[in-house]
Design a protein around this motif. Sequence first.
Motif, mmCIF file in Angstrom:
data_model
loop_
_atom_site.group_PDB
_atom_site.id
_atom_site.type_symbol
_atom_site.label_atom_id
_atom_site.label_comp_id
_atom_site.label_asym_id
_atom_site.label_seq_id
_atom_site.Cartn_x
_atom_site.Cartn_y
_atom_site.Cartn_z
ATOM 1 N N ALA A 158 2.128 5.057 -4.579
ATOM 2 C CA ALA A 158 2.565 4.311 -3.403
ATOM 3 C C ALA A 158 1.936 2.930 -3.279
ATOM 4 O O ALA A 158 2.558 2.009 -2.738
ATOM 5 C CB ALA A 158 2.288 5.122 -2.132
ATOM 6 N N LYS A 159 0.703 2.739 -3.779
ATOM 7 C CA LYS A 159 0.024 1.456 -3.581
ATOM 8 C C LYS A 159 0.249 0.469 -4.718
ATOM 9 O O LYS A 159 -0.226 -0.663 -4.673
ATOM 10 C CB LYS A 159 -1.481 1.705 -3.403
ATOM 11 N N ASP A 160 0.987 0.903 -5.758
ATOM 12 C CA ASP A 160 1.267 0.023 -6.905
ATOM 13 C C ASP A 160 2.751 -0.345 -6.873
ATOM 14 O O ASP A 160 3.615 0.507 -7.093
ATOM 15 C CB ASP A 160 0.926 0.750 -8.209
ATOM 16 N N LYS A 161 3.042 -1.613 -6.583
ATOM 17 C CA LYS A 161 4.435 -2.024 -6.404
ATOM 18 C C LYS A 161 5.289 -1.706 -7.622
ATOM 19 O O LYS A 161 6.398 -1.156 -7.506
ATOM 20 C CB LYS A 161 4.515 -3.525 -6.106
ATOM 21 N N PRO B 253 22.852 14.639 3.334
ATOM 22 C CA PRO B 253 22.303 13.300 3.598
ATOM 23 C C PRO B 253 21.247 13.262 4.704
ATOM 24 O O PRO B 253 20.194 12.639 4.537
ATOM 25 C CB PRO B 253 23.549 12.491 3.980
ATOM 26 N N GLU B 254 21.510 13.908 5.825
ATOM 27 C CA GLU B 254 20.553 13.862 6.939
ATOM 28 C C GLU B 254 19.217 14.479 6.548
ATOM 29 O O GLU B 254 18.153 13.977 6.932
ATOM 30 C CB GLU B 254 21.137 14.592 8.149
ATOM 31 N N LYS B 255 19.261 15.548 5.763
ATOM 32 C CA LYS B 255 18.024 16.213 5.363
ATOM 33 C C LYS B 255 17.261 15.383 4.329
ATOM 34 O O LYS B 255 16.033 15.345 4.337
ATOM 35 C CB LYS B 255 18.323 17.605 4.815
ATOM 36 N N LEU B 256 17.991 14.695 3.450
ATOM 37 C CA LEU B 256 17.323 13.819 2.483
ATOM 38 C C LEU B 256 16.631 12.662 3.202
ATOM 39 O O LEU B 256 15.482 12.319 2.888
ATOM 40 C CB LEU B 256 18.327 13.284 1.463
ATOM 41 N N ILE B 257 17.331 12.043 4.142
ATOM 42 C CA ILE B 257 16.751 10.911 4.879
ATOM 43 C C ILE B 257 15.516 11.363 5.652
ATOM 44 O O ILE B 257 14.479 10.676 5.661
ATOM 45 C CB ILE B 257 17.809 10.289 5.817
ATOM 46 N N ALA B 258 15.609 12.522 6.306
ATOM 47 C CA ALA B 258 14.451 13.044 7.054
ATOM 48 C C ALA B 258 13.277 13.307 6.114
ATOM 49 O O ALA B 258 12.117 13.019 6.441
ATOM 50 C CB ALA B 258 14.841 14.329 7.780
ATOM 51 N N PHE B 259 13.548 13.818 4.934
ATOM 52 C CA PHE B 259 12.530 14.085 3.911
ATOM 53 C C PHE B 259 11.833 12.777 3.508
ATOM 54 O O PHE B 259 10.600 12.697 3.429
ATOM 55 C CB PHE B 259 13.206 14.740 2.707
ATOM 56 N N ILE B 260 12.609 11.736 3.264
ATOM 57 C CA ILE B 260 12.059 10.447 2.853
ATOM 58 C C ILE B 260 11.212 9.838 3.977
ATOM 59 O O ILE B 260 10.130 9.288 3.732
ATOM 60 C CB ILE B 260 13.202 9.496 2.437
ATOM 61 N N LEU B 261 11.680 9.938 5.203
ATOM 62 C CA LEU B 261 10.909 9.399 6.328
ATOM 63 C C LEU B 261 9.564 10.116 6.482
ATOM 64 O O LEU B 261 8.542 9.491 6.800
ATOM 65 C CB LEU B 261 11.718 9.509 7.617
ATOM 66 N N ILE C 6 7.823 11.516 4.049
ATOM 67 C CA ILE C 6 6.929 11.083 2.966
ATOM 68 C C ILE C 6 6.338 9.713 3.277
ATOM 69 O O ILE C 6 5.151 9.462 3.026
ATOM 70 C CB ILE C 6 7.664 11.060 1.613
ATOM 71 N N ARG C 7 7.130 8.808 3.831
ATOM 72 C CA ARG C 7 6.603 7.484 4.192
ATOM 73 C C ARG C 7 5.443 7.633 5.172
ATOM 74 O O ARG C 7 4.443 6.932 5.074
ATOM 75 C CB ARG C 7 7.700 6.623 4.817
ATOM 76 N N GLU C 8 5.590 8.537 6.130
ATOM 77 C CA GLU C 8 4.512 8.771 7.094
ATOM 78 C C GLU C 8 3.279 9.338 6.397
ATOM 79 O O GLU C 8 2.140 8.957 6.705
ATOM 80 C CB GLU C 8 4.999 9.738 8.182
ATOM 81 N N ARG C 9 3.478 10.250 5.463
ATOM 82 C CA ARG C 9 2.346 10.848 4.750
ATOM 83 C C ARG C 9 1.611 9.819 3.906
ATOM 84 O O ARG C 9 0.387 9.846 3.777
ATOM 85 C CB ARG C 9 2.817 12.004 3.858
ATOM 86 N N ARG D 88 0.620 0.163 9.573
ATOM 87 C CA ARG D 88 2.065 0.002 9.466
ATOM 88 C C ARG D 88 2.416 -1.485 9.425
ATOM 89 O O ARG D 88 1.988 -2.243 10.297
ATOM 90 C CB ARG D 88 2.765 0.656 10.663
ATOM 91 N N PRO D 89 3.191 -1.910 8.423
ATOM 92 C CA PRO D 89 3.620 -3.314 8.364
ATOM 93 C C PRO D 89 4.455 -3.665 9.591
ATOM 94 O O PRO D 89 5.016 -2.783 10.256
ATOM 95 C CB PRO D 89 4.478 -3.368 7.087
ATOM 96 N N SER D 90 4.555 -4.948 9.875
ATOM 97 C CA SER D 90 5.290 -5.390 11.068
ATOM 98 C C SER D 90 6.763 -5.003 11.006
ATOM 99 O O SER D 90 7.403 -4.806 12.041
ATOM 100 C CB SER D 90 5.162 -6.916 11.217
ATOM 101 N N GLU D 91 7.322 -4.888 9.783
ATOM 102 C CA GLU D 91 8.741 -4.576 9.645
ATOM 103 C C GLU D 91 8.997 -3.076 9.476
ATOM 104 O O GLU D 91 10.122 -2.662 9.195
ATOM 105 C CB GLU D 91 9.330 -5.320 8.435
ATOM 106 N N TYR D 92 7.953 -2.274 9.663
ATOM 107 C CA TYR D 92 8.076 -0.840 9.384
ATOM 108 C C TYR D 92 9.181 -0.193 10.221
ATOM 109 O O TYR D 92 10.027 0.560 9.701
ATOM 110 C CB TYR D 92 6.736 -0.154 9.669
#
Length: 519
Positions: free
Chosen positions: A328-331, A353-361, A363-366, A375-379
């Motif tokens: 996550a920290k290496d672009k 689709p809804e479950k995939l999007i929820a899954f991705i969101l 992981i971003r929080e984790r 959290r970046p300003s555009e988060y």
Amino acid sequence: MHNIPIKVLIVDDELPLRQELRSMPWHLFGAELVGEAENGEEALQLCEELKPDLVITDIIMPIMDGMDLLRQAKQRFPCIQFVLLTSHSDFQYAQQALKLGALEYVLKLTFEEEEMKAAVDKARAAIRRESDLRSYERERKRRDISQLLNTIEMGEADQAKGLSQLWEAWCRATPYYPVRLHVEVREGDRFHLLHELKIQLERLEKESSNFYWSPIGDQDIVFVFCNLHSALEACTQAEQVMRGVYQALEKRLTDPYGGIRLLAVTGGCVREPEDLISSLRASVITEVMKFYDSSLTSLTADKAASGLAGPEDSPDADQIISKWIDVAKDKEKILTFFHETLAPWAMASRFEPEKLIAFILRIRERVITVHSLLRPSEYEAFTVQLQGAPTFVQLLHVLVREQESEASGIRKIRNDVQLAQKIILTRLTEAITLTSISEEVGLSSSYFSRLFREETGESFNDYVTRMRIEKAMELLQTTQLKVYEVAERVGIPSYRYFSQLFRNWTGVAPNEYKRADFK
């Protein structure tokens, strides 16, 4: 038929008469001589090969005479018009021929050019009438079938009666595979798309006696190729239909490729009336297909079906989460992960689709929690975009843009889009199309159109128009060029169109802008 020459076939066993007919100024009659035959048998073969609109034939000939030719041709090629060449002794035959469907007869020894021209004009009018009648009958039948399909699908019709009517209306030459075509288009382009789609389908309907199509609901069309014997063949034909529509529409849309999606699913094999219901249900375009599949996609029902309900049901879910957190920290690594790991996994599994999007969101929080990140300003803005992503491609683009934004502090436009912008600015005097620019930057038209909008915030066409108007504003204020000269300098040679476009963008006419001191 107004501008297309009528194709004429002449049939006579006497060479001098064929030579005289051959020398007629057919082009002045709005016709084209496509062939000639010595007898009816040969003429029947040429009717199959050349598909003439009008046959001008003698009555008395060896092997097969004109009467037998007329009878057989009217059975096999009912649209062909016939004009008989007769002598006085053939008058009884000529009267009989008119009853069999011949259009006209002329005396073979005394006819003049004017008579032949009149016969061609009469044939043209008859062809037009029959074409209009066939179109009306096809349209009436299509409306009836459309209503029948809707009532069957909604369960509002007696199933046995409905299936029987549909079976009779379509073709009983089995097996065949119904294809459901789903149409999505922004409102401004809807008329053009539906008009072009109808043209394509009507052309196929005219070319084949075993092709049928009808609307079903507001956004779907069902069509059938009865001469195909596999679902794969039906998919191939569906793709050809969609590509034909795209190619015809590209220059007429407000945003080529950006506002249109055509998706198709081939249902199961139909051998009996009862198979129709299951085939139609299997061909329904699902939300999963709309999310994962790009436009111009045609799938069989089994390929279109979704896989696991949600990512948590996948045995690879934990590995995906762990990998994401690790990189996550290496672009560079996170972008590689998105394209080479996350995308193939999601596309192959076809999660809801809804479950995939929820899954991705989640992981971003984790990632933020594990790495103790701020959290970046555009988060929040990116979160909203992820939640509303209509397709997986869009979802992936948002993830990539978020990483690029976090890494640089400011969002940079991709190099290929920047190159496209530079090319546009250097060619404002020329015709600029999405296809030509996308080819120069090495991207497909559909992908480039979406990418350009996402990277710049405006459609390709709007950007080109804005650049032309801004250049025109500069020329009107800094040069002595006349308005029509400015229009030509910015690639809009139509003075009236340029003036209207300029007013729409600036609120004033070009002449008013030129006279005023706008800053």
